[in-house]
Design an enzyme around this catalytic site. Structure first.
Site, PDB file in Angstrom:
ATOM      1  N   SER A 123      44.250  41.227  40.718  1.00  0.00           N
ATOM      2  CA  SER A 123      44.190  42.610  41.009  1.00  0.00           C
ATOM      3  C   SER A 123      43.379  43.293  39.958  1.00  0.00           C
ATOM      4  CB  SER A 123      45.704  43.288  41.056  1.00  0.00           C
ATOM      5  OG  SER A 123      46.135  42.819  39.712  1.00  0.00           O
ATOM      6  N   HIS A 144      42.729  39.811  47.567  1.00  0.00           N
ATOM      7  CA  HIS A 144      44.070  40.475  46.972  1.00  0.00           C
ATOM      8  C   HIS A 144      44.867  41.344  48.028  1.00  0.00           C
ATOM      9  CE1 HIS A 144      44.995  44.500  44.541  1.00  0.00           C
ATOM     10  NE2 HIS A 144      45.974  43.232  44.186  1.00  0.00           N
TER      11      HIS A 144
END
Length: 508
Positions: A123, A144
């Site tokens: 992230s 992600h």
């Protein structure tokens, strides 16, 4: 390239909450899934937990029993990395440390087939930096997911400098085949969501530092006026103050300490005190058993003014008229004024914020009884309206303005005279960051709005909000904020260009 066939085995490395969630998503999509973790027994334990979760969904009627059974049968623990050699996609979901991720991918590169795709769920760490350690960085991209992975629809597809565009496209198509909504982004700090969302937290925390309002009132205003699902204090308490502060610091550092990303000293104090939010029992709010629910500070009831005049047919004045009419209150409607006034109640003069304080606006207009109203997502249905009064405003004018808003059915949240108020200031900065993100080629206009809708549940995307209120309004608010508060509020070049050209800002 297209989505990976569901016959192709998928591996997930890391059996924590995120890794287990990703493994569940892939298994429900029909892939054979191997789950690996360096902790002995962790993968098997995670698979058992996935099974219990699937059974619970079946019991609630939210998942077909046969599909749940096939997904459970598709999941297998892998005791060693070598067991992943036959997979066509390996997704990493381990600790957020560059050395750990590069070490893992170097080991995987020596094991898997040349056409196996590698993906990181990072992230915050640049995909480019992870790929730099590989012999073939072109087959590495970012996948992600957002937590919890089975429920959150958004997946950011992150391309590093060396990521092959075909690999990124295959990852996006695969995420879509798994029932997710992919958005494409370059590997820049925060990608889309963690970059563009910074003002939502940052401006709220600065308003608290400026003593404009308290945490409970801030959260209430952002929900009941701004239309956000949660306010910044309750949301950072849910995320974890330490986690949110760490992301803010990472983005600030990566952008070479740009003022607009400066972390909050108030949040740092919470972290230092161990007030991390829900997980520690206390953050901005108290979550201990028996603690009272946070209550906003709202104005006491005031009588409806004897005389009410609304000016023009702008969104706020028009909504006030409709609400007053529905409540049976008389008012006069007249032509707009050059000074932007939207309403007058007895001796009180009301304006929507333009980024100046009420005190400065009262000085500029030579009108002490000046009060400001905030931006509302939908002024026809908003439950609450913040109200800011000039320091020189008489008490009778404050009472009249409060009575007008209450007669129109608003809860009134009196706040300190902060420039830009609450919702307007936050939205202007969200628009500015979204516009800059698109202008830098990080993502498309459509994807930035989609990402903020699905990744953090915003009521509308930042660029859609800009189209609603106008780039000129956003630019004016930021320009006034910049004059009073500094470079943090500098309008980005893309926003300035939209204002000067009269062309829409990044049409989605």
């Amino acid at each position: 390239m297209t989505a990976l066939s569901s016959r192709i085995p998928v591996a997930v490395v890391g059996a924590g909450t995120m890794g287990a969630g990703i493994a569940q998503v892939a298994a429900l999509a029909g892939h054979p899934v191997l789950l690996h973790d360096t902790r002995p027994g962790a993968a098997a334990q995670a698979i058992a937990g996935i099974g219990r979760g699937l059974e619970a969904l079946v019991g609630k009627g939210r998942l077909d029993a046969a599909l749940a059974g096939r997904a459970q049968a598709a999941l297998r623990p892998a005791d060693t990395l070598e067991a992943l050699a036959g997979c066509g996609l390996v997704i990493e979901a381990i600790v957020e440390r560059l050395d750990a991720k590069t070490g893992l991918f170097q080991a995987l590169e020596a094991l898997v087939a040349p056409d196996c795709l590698l993906a990181t769920n990072t992230s915050s760490i640049p995909v480019t930096a992870i790929g730099a350690a590989l012999r073939r960085p072109e087959r590495l991209g970012g996948l992600h997911f957002f937590n919890p992975a089975p429920r959150m629809p958004l997946v950011e597809i992150v391309s590093g400098l060396d990521t092959d565009p075909g690999v990124a496209r295959t990852l996006a198509d695969t995420a879509a085949a798994w029932g997710k909504t992919p958005v494409m982004t370059l590997s820049t700090p925060g990608f889309i969501v963690n970059r563009v969302a910074r003002p939502f937290y940052g401006e709220g925390l600065r308003l608290l530092q400026e003593q404009a309002l308290d945490p409970a009132t801030l959260d209430h205003v952002m929900r009941a006026c701004g239309g956000f699902r949660m306010g910044p204090c309750e949301l950072t308490d849910l995320i974890g103050q330490d986690v949110n502060a760490a992301v803010s610091h990472t983005v600030w550092t990566a952008f070479h300490h740009a003022p607009r990303f400066e972390p909050s000293m108030l949040q740092q104090e919470l972290v230092a005190a161990g007030r991390l939010g829900r997980k520690s029992g206390r953050g901005f709010h108290d979550y201990c058993e028996g603690a009272p629910a946070p209550a906003p500070r709202l104005a006491a009831p005031q009588s409806c003014p004897r005389s009410i005049t609304l000016y023009g047919d702008g969104p706020l004045a028009a909504a006030l008229g409709r609400r007053l009419q529905a409540a049976g209150h008389a008012f006069e409607q007249t032509a707009p004024r050059d000074d932007g006034r939207c309403a007058q109640a007895d001796g009180a003069f009301l304006y929507q914020t333009d980024g100046r304080t009420a005190t400065q606006r009262a000085h500029d207009l030579n009108q002490p009884a000046t009060l400001l109203l905030d931006l509302a997502l939908d002024p026809d249905t908003a439950a609450c309206m913040p109200l800011a009064a000039a320091l020189q405003c008489p008490d009778a004018a404050r009472a009249a303005a409060t009575g007008l808003l209450q007669a129109a059915g608003f809860e009134v949240a009196p706040i300190g005279d902060a420039p830009g108020m609450v919702v307007m200031r936050t939205v202007a900065m969200l628009v500015n960051e979204a516009a800059d993100t698109v202008a830098q080629g990080v993502c498309s206009a459509a994807d930035v709005d989609q990402a903020m809708l699905l990744g953090v549940n915003y009521p509308i995307g930042p660029l859609a909000w800009c189209r609603r209120i106008g780039a000129g309004t956003v630019g004016t608010v930021l320009t006034h904020l910049r004059r009073s508060c500094g470079e943090r509020y500098r309008p980005c070049v893309a926003l300035q260009s939209a204002i000067h050209s009269g062309r829409p800002l990044h049409d989605a």
